[in-house]
Motif scaffolding. Structure first.
Motif, PDB file in Angstrom:
ATOM      1  N   CYS A  46      -0.172   2.657  15.065  1.00  0.00           N
ATOM      2  CA  CYS A  46      -0.558   2.365  13.842  1.00  0.00           C
ATOM      3  C   CYS A  46       0.109   3.522  12.642  1.00  0.00           C
ATOM      4  O   CYS A  46      -0.251   4.745  13.076  1.00  0.00           O
ATOM      5  N   TYR A  49       1.241  -8.039   8.707  1.00  0.00           N
ATOM      6  CA  TYR A  49      -0.272  -8.102   8.489  1.00  0.00           C
ATOM      7  C   TYR A  49      -0.835  -7.471   7.079  1.00  0.00           C
ATOM      8  O   TYR A  49      -1.323  -8.373   6.343  1.00  0.00           O
ATOM      9  N   TYR A  50      -0.512  -6.170   6.953  1.00  0.00           N
ATOM     10  CA  TYR A  50      -1.004  -5.422   5.829  1.00  0.00           C
ATOM     11  C   TYR A  50      -0.301  -6.073   4.298  1.00  0.00           C
ATOM     12  O   TYR A  50      -1.184  -6.038   3.681  1.00  0.00           O
ATOM     13  N   MET A  62      -7.873   1.113  11.059  1.00  0.00           N
ATOM     14  CA  MET A  62      -7.735  -0.224  11.174  1.00  0.00           C
ATOM     15  C   MET A  62      -9.376  -0.821  11.285  1.00  0.00           C
ATOM     16  O   MET A  62      -9.945  -0.450  12.216  1.00  0.00           O
ATOM     17  N   ALA A 110      -7.844  -6.740  11.705  1.00  0.00           N
ATOM     18  CA  ALA A 110      -6.477  -6.022  11.826  1.00  0.00           C
ATOM     19  C   ALA A 110      -6.007  -5.926  13.101  1.00  0.00           C
ATOM     20  O   ALA A 110      -4.910  -6.355  13.630  1.00  0.00           O
ATOM     21  N   LEU A 148      -2.073  -9.219   3.672  1.00  0.00           N
ATOM     22  CA  LEU A 148      -3.410  -9.127   3.556  1.00  0.00           C
ATOM     23  C   LEU A 148      -3.768  -8.780   1.914  1.00  0.00           C
ATOM     24  O   LEU A 148      -4.461  -9.175   1.234  1.00  0.00           O
ATOM     25  N   LEU A 149      -2.579  -7.719   1.506  1.00  0.00           N
ATOM     26  CA  LEU A 149      -2.964  -6.973   0.179  1.00  0.00           C
ATOM     27  C   LEU A 149      -2.397  -8.185  -0.892  1.00  0.00           C
ATOM     28  O   LEU A 149      -3.065  -8.077  -2.146  1.00  0.00           O
ATOM     29  N   TYR A 195       3.019  -4.487  11.587  1.00  0.00           N
ATOM     30  CA  TYR A 195       1.993  -4.064  10.702  1.00  0.00           C
ATOM     31  C   TYR A 195       2.234  -4.313   9.271  1.00  0.00           C
ATOM     32  O   TYR A 195       1.379  -4.575   8.378  1.00  0.00           O
ATOM     33  N   GLU A 208      -6.821   0.046   2.143  1.00  0.00           N
ATOM     34  CA  GLU A 208      -5.870   0.036   2.947  1.00  0.00           C
ATOM     35  C   GLU A 208      -4.529   0.705   2.480  1.00  0.00           C
ATOM     36  O   GLU A 208      -3.540   0.475   2.854  1.00  0.00           O
ATOM     37  N   HIS A 268      -1.602   1.966   4.522  1.00  0.00           N
ATOM     38  CA  HIS A 268      -0.892   1.046   5.259  1.00  0.00           C
ATOM     39  C   HIS A 268       0.160   0.663   4.389  1.00  0.00           C
ATOM     40  O   HIS A 268       1.347   0.217   4.823  1.00  0.00           O
TER      41      HIS A 268
END
Ligand SMILES: Nc1ncnc2c1ncn2[C@@H]1O[C@H](COP(=O)(O)OP(=O)(O)OP(=O)(O)O)[C@@H](O)[C@H]1O
Ligand SMILES: [Mg+2]
Length: 360
Positions: free
Chosen positions: A250, A315-316, A255, A259, A319-320, A312, A330, A333
């Motif tokens: 990571c 995903y991030y 996380m 996640a 998500l954001l 990563y 976060e 990330h």
């Protein structure tokens, strides 16, 4: 307590029951509050207890600073990224960045800022220089620190000088593990969880060469911890190993279980985490947020193939894009995603990050 104290106070890592350190805490607290030390670096080997000591110090002193205490993991980030992270944390304007941050720090009043896990002297010097004027007292934690203008305080394992046992469940392992609190904490957790007895673990460690002299590959390569991770790894199930691998690769700070499940393509991450938590292989720097200690991370990364950075990122960033309110939580990330986009020279990825940063 003011709301400002609450906001910054929550940013400190959770308190651990502190062993030893009475003397160190008293010495450092009076040095920092008497006003003659404005920049302090706690310097010592991997897992010797610098971050725990810094957190205890910040917790003890935060009410003595009108602006409270803030915690930031700095690692190897460049100083512009660090300025952005600090601005986000303090709710300062990021345009203009330096002037906005200085104004925010002055308005907050004297503040204690912990810069945990310092690695890059050049970038740190730049950061501390541009923020030299506001009334901030800085605490750094570092394996080594070649910075002038900073008071160095060496940190050794707790209770090593008085040769006392800090972890009674594994008293017989104290000298084999050379008083290292990270190693003793994991060993103690294994014994408490009845995964092994202290005597059997001692025999295993001796056979595995805990006393052998060898060159360390890196500052994170701490034999006492690496061997314990090795012992545990052989006994973990595939999903547990997979989550450890996700945490070891990571690029951000910590996380949550959702996640971990998504990036690790694993189901039931929360249950899978149970044994890892009981064995103290994972840390919980914030409630329900998981990370590996740098030394554990190194040992795991040495054992398993890395998880691709693109996973990563996807995903991030997604998500954001959907949940912009999670921006501050976060943020590490997002900065890691920016690094990834630059590393692979992907314009499309850079534009997605840019959009998030300008909206955040
Ligand atoms: N005084 C202490 N009392 C109890 N446990 C401790 C103490 N110091 C350290 N520990 C345990 O050891 C672990 C490692 O400590 P810490 O993270 O502070 O090491 P560090 O010196 O900051 O390591 P690194 O250089 O890798 O960042 C902690 O997570 C905690 O479990
Ligand atoms: Mg640390």
């Amino acid at each position: 307590m003011t709301s400002r104290h609450r906001l910054f106070g929550e940013a400190l890592p959770p308190a651990v029951p502190l062993k030893g350190r009475r003397q160190e805490l008293a010495t450092l607290a009076s040095a920092l509050t008497a006003g003659h030390v404005r920049r302090l670096a706690l310097v010592g080997g991997g897992g010797s207890g610098k971050s725990v000591l810094a957190a205890a110090l910040a917790r003890k002193l935060r009410r003595r600073f009108a602006g409270g205490a803030v915690w930031l993991r700095v690692g190897n980030w460049d100083h512009r990224t660090l300025l952005q992270m600090l601005a986000l944390r303090l709710g300062a304007t990021r345009d203009p960045l330096i002037a906005g941050l200085c104004a925010r720090l002055r308005a907050a009043g004297p503040m204690l800022v912990v810069l945990d896990n310092h690695e890059n002297d050049r970038e740190m010097a730049r950061l501390l220089e541009v923020l030299a004027d506001p009334p901030v007292t800085w605490i750094l934690t570092a394996r080594r620190c070649l910075l002038s203008g900073v008071s160095i305080f060496p940190v050794v394992a707790p209770l090593i000088q008085s040769r006392q046992d800090a972890f009674p469940e594994v008293r017989g392992l104290t000298s084999s593990l050379r008083w290292n609190p990270l190693a003793l904490g994991i060993a103690s957790a294994l014994v408490r969880a009845r995964a092994v007895t202290a005597a059997a673990l001692k025999t295993w460690l001796e056979r595995a060469g805990v006393d052998r002299v060898r060159v360390m590959a890196h500052e994170d390569d701490v034999t006492e911890v690496r061997l314990l991770v090795d012992w545990a790894w052989r006994r973990l199930a595939i999903p547990e190993r997979r989550l450890l691998a996700v945490l070891a690769s990571c690029p951000g700070d910590h996380m949550d279980a959702a996640a971990l499940a998504a990036v690790g393509r694993a189901r039931h991450a929360a249950e899978v985490l149970q044994r890892l938590r009981r064995w103290e292989l994972v840390q919980e720097p914030l409630p329900d947020r998981f990370a590996l200690h740098a030394v554990v991370r190194y040992a795991v990364a040495d054992t398993v193939a890395p998880v691709p950075a693109a996973r990563y990122f996807e995903y991030y960033v997604r998500l954001l894009e959907r949940n912009p309110e999670r921006f501050v939580l976060e943020q590490s990330h997002l900065f890691a995603a920016m690094d990834h986009a630059q590393a692979i020279s992907s314009l499309e990825k850079m534009l997605r990050i840019e959009a998030l940063l300008s909206g955040g």
